[in-house]
Write a protein that holds these residues in place. Sequence first.
Motif, PDB file in Angstrom:
ATOM      1  N   SER A   1       0.665  -1.570   0.179  1.00  0.00           N
ATOM      2  CA  SER A   1       0.165  -0.233   0.242  1.00  0.00           C
ATOM      3  C   SER A   1       1.226   2.000   0.355  1.00  0.00           C
ATOM      4  CB  SER A   1      -0.487   0.026   0.931  1.00  0.00           C
ATOM      5  OG  SER A   1      -0.290   0.397   3.013  1.00  0.00           O
ATOM      6  N   GLN A   2       0.078   1.949   0.029  1.00  0.00           N
ATOM      7  CA  GLN A   2       0.567   3.688   0.002  1.00  0.00           C
ATOM      8  C   GLN A   2       1.356   3.637   1.383  1.00  0.00           C
ATOM      9  OE1 GLN A   2       1.513   5.751  -2.707  1.00  0.00           O
ATOM     10  NE2 GLN A   2       2.786   7.148  -1.075  1.00  0.00           N
ATOM     11  N   GLY A   3       0.654   3.967   2.432  1.00  0.00           N
ATOM     12  CA  GLY A   3       1.231   3.372   3.748  1.00  0.00           C
ATOM     13  C   GLY A   3       2.656   2.359   3.659  1.00  0.00           C
ATOM     14  N   ASP A   4       2.403   1.520   2.897  1.00  0.00           N
ATOM     15  CA  ASP A   4       4.236   0.624   3.680  1.00  0.00           C
ATOM     16  C   ASP A   4       4.495   1.099   2.484  1.00  0.00           C
ATOM     17  OD1 ASP A   4       2.230  -1.492   4.525  1.00  0.00           O
ATOM     18  OD2 ASP A   4       0.877  -2.011   2.435  1.00  0.00           O
ATOM     19  N   ARG A   5       4.883   2.040   1.899  1.00  0.00           N
ATOM     20  CA  ARG A   5       5.384   2.447   0.773  1.00  0.00           C
ATOM     21  C   ARG A   5       6.524   3.472   1.731  1.00  0.00           C
ATOM     22  NH1 ARG A   5       2.803   1.608  -3.856  1.00  0.00           N
ATOM     23  NH2 ARG A   5       1.118   3.562  -3.373  1.00  0.00           N
ATOM     24  N   GLN A   6       5.126   4.507   2.493  1.00  0.00           N
ATOM     25  CA  GLN A   6       5.783   5.776   3.523  1.00  0.00           C
ATOM     26  C   GLN A   6       6.345   4.902   4.339  1.00  0.00           C
ATOM     27  OE1 GLN A   6       5.560   8.317   2.289  1.00  0.00           O
ATOM     28  NE2 GLN A   6       7.208   9.106   3.689  1.00  0.00           N
ATOM     29  N   ALA A   7       5.543   3.481   4.749  1.00  0.00           N
ATOM     30  CA  ALA A   7       6.803   3.668   6.399  1.00  0.00           C
ATOM     31  C   ALA A   7       8.097   3.146   5.658  1.00  0.00           C
ATOM     32  CB  ALA A   7       5.874   2.533   6.131  1.00  0.00           C
ATOM     33  N   PHE A   8       8.558   2.131   4.904  1.00  0.00           N
ATOM     34  CA  PHE A   8       9.196   1.755   4.061  1.00  0.00           C
ATOM     35  C   PHE A   8      10.349   3.163   4.024  1.00  0.00           C
ATOM     36  CE2 PHE A   8      12.643   1.218   0.920  1.00  0.00           C
ATOM     37  CZ  PHE A   8      13.555  -0.547   1.624  1.00  0.00           C
TER      38      PHE A   8
END
Length: 152
Positions: free
Chosen positions: A129-136
């Motif tokens: 998700s976009q949230g996963d990409r941001q967390a990474f």
Amino acid sequence: MQMWVDADACPKAIKEILYRAAERCGIVLTLVANQPLSVPRSPWIKTLQVPPGFDVADNEIVRRLSAGDLVVTADIPLAAGVIAKGAHALNPRGELYSAENIRELLSLRDFMDTLRSTGVQTGGPSALSQGDRQAFANRLDQFLARHHRSGG
């Protein structure tokens, strides 16, 4: 310090974040895969193609990395090998593997494999998700700020 990527299964969005980080910080980024990869032209971005086969890319990463390097992978056994060599492992969802959590993650992985082998449908991981990409991206930035020594 270098960054290594278990590139066969790494999402394109995560690779793009890594390309930008390598350029910004002046860190060598090596993508290891058993197929040819297309990457931006850069003195900081390299590819290493290995022969096809089970764990060939993983074994090559562990063989070549140095203590303090960062490996990006969702492969928990690879992460365990990385940690055993004194390096760091980060998954594409932003979770930093550590000596403290790797045993539990390996046990959970083995348990899920056992369930699947008995026919239980466990499903795969959800889409990135976009949230996963941001967390990474956030975890990578934090890691680089702490561990990269040449002012990048």
